[in-house]
Scaffold this motif. Structure first.
Motif, PDB file in Angstrom:
ATOM      1  N   TYR A  42      -1.984 -19.575  -5.930  1.00  0.00           N
ATOM      2  CA  TYR A  42      -0.923 -20.249  -6.678  1.00  0.00           C
ATOM      3  C   TYR A  42       0.188 -19.274  -7.046  1.00  0.00           C
ATOM      4  O   TYR A  42       1.366 -19.636  -7.094  1.00  0.00           O
ATOM      5  CB  TYR A  42      -1.475 -20.855  -7.976  1.00  0.00           C
ATOM      6  CG  TYR A  42      -2.305 -22.106  -7.810  1.00  0.00           C
ATOM      7  CD1 TYR A  42      -2.517 -22.699  -6.576  1.00  0.00           C
ATOM      8  CD2 TYR A  42      -2.894 -22.705  -8.926  1.00  0.00           C
ATOM      9  CE1 TYR A  42      -3.280 -23.839  -6.443  1.00  0.00           C
ATOM     10  CE2 TYR A  42      -3.662 -23.857  -8.801  1.00  0.00           C
ATOM     11  CZ  TYR A  42      -3.851 -24.415  -7.560  1.00  0.00           C
ATOM     12  OH  TYR A  42      -4.605 -25.552  -7.433  1.00  0.00           O
TER      13      TYR A  42
ATOM     14  N   HIS B 261      -8.557 -36.953  -0.445  1.00  0.00           N
ATOM     15  CA  HIS B 261      -9.320 -35.750  -0.781  1.00  0.00           C
ATOM     16  C   HIS B 261      -9.825 -35.791  -2.226  1.00  0.00           C
ATOM     17  O   HIS B 261     -11.007 -35.556  -2.496  1.00  0.00           O
ATOM     18  CB  HIS B 261      -8.434 -34.519  -0.560  1.00  0.00           C
ATOM     19  CG  HIS B 261      -8.997 -33.252  -1.107  1.00  0.00           C
ATOM     20  ND1 HIS B 261      -9.944 -32.509  -0.434  1.00  0.00           N
ATOM     21  CD2 HIS B 261      -8.745 -32.588  -2.264  1.00  0.00           C
ATOM     22  CE1 HIS B 261     -10.260 -31.448  -1.163  1.00  0.00           C
ATOM     23  NE2 HIS B 261      -9.551 -31.460  -2.282  1.00  0.00           N
ATOM     24  N   GLY B 262      -8.926 -36.096  -3.159  1.00  0.00           N
ATOM     25  CA  GLY B 262      -9.302 -36.088  -4.572  1.00  0.00           C
ATOM     26  C   GLY B 262     -10.324 -37.154  -4.915  1.00  0.00           C
ATOM     27  O   GLY B 262     -11.348 -36.870  -5.556  1.00  0.00           O
TER      28      GLY B 262
ATOM     29  N   HIS C  73      -8.422 -30.582  -9.893  1.00  0.00           N
ATOM     30  CA  HIS C  73      -8.914 -29.586  -8.937  1.00  0.00           C
ATOM     31  C   HIS C  73      -9.976 -28.691  -9.573  1.00  0.00           C
ATOM     32  O   HIS C  73     -11.039 -28.460  -8.980  1.00  0.00           O
ATOM     33  CB  HIS C  73      -7.751 -28.743  -8.417  1.00  0.00           C
ATOM     34  CG  HIS C  73      -8.189 -27.666  -7.454  1.00  0.00           C
ATOM     35  ND1 HIS C  73      -8.428 -27.922  -6.124  1.00  0.00           N
ATOM     36  CD2 HIS C  73      -8.456 -26.353  -7.637  1.00  0.00           C
ATOM     37  CE1 HIS C  73      -8.817 -26.802  -5.520  1.00  0.00           C
ATOM     38  NE2 HIS C  73      -8.837 -25.832  -6.427  1.00  0.00           N
TER      39      HIS C  73
ATOM     40  N   GLU D 102      -3.197 -18.932  -0.531  1.00  0.00           N
ATOM     41  CA  GLU D 102      -3.868 -20.189  -0.856  1.00  0.00           C
ATOM     42  C   GLU D 102      -4.617 -20.728   0.353  1.00  0.00           C
ATOM     43  O   GLU D 102      -5.712 -21.292   0.210  1.00  0.00           O
ATOM     44  CB  GLU D 102      -2.842 -21.204  -1.354  1.00  0.00           C
ATOM     45  CG  GLU D 102      -3.462 -22.420  -2.007  1.00  0.00           C
ATOM     46  CD  GLU D 102      -2.429 -23.295  -2.697  1.00  0.00           C
ATOM     47  OE1 GLU D 102      -2.805 -24.404  -3.106  1.00  0.00           O
ATOM     48  OE2 GLU D 102      -1.266 -22.879  -2.832  1.00  0.00           O
TER      49      GLU D 102
ATOM     50  N   ALA E  21      -8.300 -30.800   2.952  1.00  0.00           N
ATOM     51  CA  ALA E  21      -7.842 -29.642   2.183  1.00  0.00           C
ATOM     52  C   ALA E  21      -7.312 -28.559   3.104  1.00  0.00           C
ATOM     53  O   ALA E  21      -6.268 -27.932   2.823  1.00  0.00           O
ATOM     54  CB  ALA E  21      -8.988 -29.100   1.327  1.00  0.00           C
TER      55      ALA E  21
ATOM     56  N   LEU F 251      -2.061 -31.803 -10.963  1.00  0.00           N
ATOM     57  CA  LEU F 251      -3.099 -31.809  -9.938  1.00  0.00           C
ATOM     58  C   LEU F 251      -4.086 -30.654 -10.104  1.00  0.00           C
ATOM     59  O   LEU F 251      -5.203 -30.713  -9.589  1.00  0.00           O
ATOM     60  CB  LEU F 251      -2.456 -31.754  -8.551  1.00  0.00           C
ATOM     61  CG  LEU F 251      -1.652 -32.996  -8.165  1.00  0.00           C
ATOM     62  CD1 LEU F 251      -0.958 -32.791  -6.829  1.00  0.00           C
ATOM     63  CD2 LEU F 251      -2.549 -34.218  -8.109  1.00  0.00           C
ATOM     64  N   THR F 252      -3.660 -29.617 -10.825  1.00  0.00           N
ATOM     65  CA  THR F 252      -4.564 -28.510 -11.105  1.00  0.00           C
ATOM     66  C   THR F 252      -5.721 -28.966 -11.999  1.00  0.00           C
ATOM     67  O   THR F 252      -6.837 -28.445 -11.901  1.00  0.00           O
ATOM     68  CB  THR F 252      -3.802 -27.357 -11.785  1.00  0.00           C
ATOM     69  OG1 THR F 252      -2.761 -26.910 -10.913  1.00  0.00           O
ATOM     70  CG2 THR F 252      -4.717 -26.187 -12.110  1.00  0.00           C
TER      71      THR F 252
ATOM     72  N   ALA G 181     -13.325 -29.118  -7.655  1.00  0.00           N
ATOM     73  CA  ALA G 181     -13.462 -27.960  -6.773  1.00  0.00           C
ATOM     74  C   ALA G 181     -13.898 -26.736  -7.561  1.00  0.00           C
ATOM     75  O   ALA G 181     -14.381 -25.761  -6.984  1.00  0.00           O
ATOM     76  CB  ALA G 181     -12.136 -27.670  -6.063  1.00  0.00           C
TER      77      ALA G 181
ATOM     78  N   ASN H  77     -13.750 -36.421  -3.150  1.00  0.00           N
ATOM     79  CA  ASN H  77     -14.524 -35.367  -3.794  1.00  0.00           C
ATOM     80  C   ASN H  77     -15.092 -35.818  -5.134  1.00  0.00           C
ATOM     81  O   ASN H  77     -16.210 -35.443  -5.502  1.00  0.00           O
ATOM     82  CB  ASN H  77     -13.653 -34.117  -3.997  1.00  0.00           C
ATOM     83  CG  ASN H  77     -13.727 -33.167  -2.823  1.00  0.00           C
ATOM     84  OD1 ASN H  77     -14.586 -33.283  -1.960  1.00  0.00           O
ATOM     85  ND2 ASN H  77     -12.807 -32.223  -2.776  1.00  0.00           N
TER      86      ASN H  77
ATOM     87  N   THR I 186     -12.653 -20.620  -4.793  1.00  0.00           N
ATOM     88  CA  THR I 186     -11.944 -21.182  -5.946  1.00  0.00           C
ATOM     89  C   THR I 186     -11.025 -20.142  -6.568  1.00  0.00           C
ATOM     90  O   THR I 186      -9.871 -20.436  -6.926  1.00  0.00           O
ATOM     91  CB  THR I 186     -12.954 -21.678  -6.999  1.00  0.00           C
ATOM     92  OG1 THR I 186     -13.806 -22.657  -6.399  1.00  0.00           O
ATOM     93  CG2 THR I 186     -12.242 -22.298  -8.187  1.00  0.00           C
TER      94      THR I 186
ATOM     95  N   ALA J 112      -8.514 -21.612   0.739  1.00  0.00           N
ATOM     96  CA  ALA J 112      -8.988 -22.905   1.235  1.00  0.00           C
ATOM     97  C   ALA J 112     -10.001 -22.718   2.356  1.00  0.00           C
ATOM     98  O   ALA J 112     -10.987 -23.473   2.448  1.00  0.00           O
ATOM     99  CB  ALA J 112      -7.815 -23.739   1.720  1.00  0.00           C
TER     100      ALA J 112
END
Length: 294
Positions: A169, A248-249, A127, A176, A225, A123-124, A131, A252, A162, A180
């Motif tokens: 992380y 969300h993903g 992102h 985190e 998020a 998922l990184t 993002a 975006n 960011t 956000a």
């Protein structure tokens, strides 16, 4: 990786990054933009192969392209240029794909980099394409046309948010969450300025729709998020990662990044055509004058 995440990452690799590079209007990036498919295509193929040596090798090819891109980021700053907020946002955009590529190489090799499980690494990758690259790039573009406190805040807070998310992380969920919050504030400011741009006079219907759509989508996606980060930090109920990828993903990727890039491409094309139209009459007039003189 799931099929949905793979599709989102492919969009980032094959469409968002090269389209964004074109919008930077930096001549030194033109060669990388033209060569980008040679790096992105192997990376996209790596997403669909089983973890192992072949997938890792293909992911490494993509990583080489992102490193070349990142190496161009500090050059203007070293020459004393692009140190304004918009320039900082662009610098961030050029660096973040390398973070995504590092996670991709680790995930495709089955290595839990820095102790992160393979699902988080997977998922990184999207992102830091969206993002990271897309959000920072668009924040910088918005800042250049909205050179006021709000534009500068957007161009600085998106890269800062960011970075804080990345640091979070390693530090923990509360860090985190702080990232956000900062990132959401920056993205909502980008959305507000984009919304205003969509209502400016002279916008054609398609560009107006793309701008307004991208601004509206940010309200919902960044709320998601925030809810996820808050839930991770406090233990309150929050969406699952699968749900976040699907809402969300995807929002975006399609609603914000793609719509914004298409809108900015149309804006640049329109501005270039208007500039050309202004210069042509002057050229014609000068030609006629020279003809009469002769």
């Amino acid at each position: 990786m799931s099929a949905l995440v793979n599709a989102i990452v492919m969009l980032g690799m094959l469409v968002v990054v090269p389209a964004g590079l074109r919008l930077t209007e930096r001549p030194e990036l033109e060669r990388i933009r033209r060569l980008w498919p040679l790096f992105a295509a192997p990376g996209a193929l790596a997403l669909w192969l089983p973890r192992g040596a072949t997938a890792t090798a293909l992911a490494c090819v993509y990583a080489v392209g992102t490193v070349l891109l990142a190496l161009h980021a500090p050059r203007p700053a070293a020459r004393g240029r692009d140190l304004d907020p918009a320039g900082i946002a662009l610098l961030t955009a050029l660096v973040t794909p390398s973070v995504a590529a590092t996670a991709l190489v680790a995930e495709r090799s089955g290595h839990e980099l820095f102790g992160f499980d393979l699902g988080i690494l997977a998922l990184t990758v999207p992102h830091f394409h969206f993002a990271g690259f897309a959000a920072a790039l668009i924040a910088g573009l918005v800042c250049r046309v909205s050179d006021g406190p709000a534009g500068r805040f957007a161009a600085l807070s998106v890269p800062l948010g960011t970075l804080l998310v990345l640091v979070g992380y390693f530090i923990g969920n509360w860090a985190e969450l702080a990232g956000a919050v900062v990132l959401t504030a920056g993205m909502w400011t980008v959305g507000l300025l984009t919304w205003r741009m969509g209502h400016e006079e002279g916008r054609d219907r398609t560009t107006r729709f793309l701008l307004l759509c991208s601004a509206a989508v940010l309200v919902a996606t960044m709320l998601l998020a925030l809810s996820w980060a808050l839930g991770e930090a406090t233990g309150l109920p929050h969406p699952t990662l699968t749900w976040m990828a699907a809402t969300h993903g995807l929002g975006n990727a399609l609603g914000f990044a793609l719509c914004s890039l298409l809108a900015w491409r149309r804006i640049h094309t329109h501005d270039a055509a208007r500039t050309e139209a202004r210069t042509e009459p002057r050229t014609d007039a000068r030609t006629r004058t020279e003809g009469r003189t002769a």
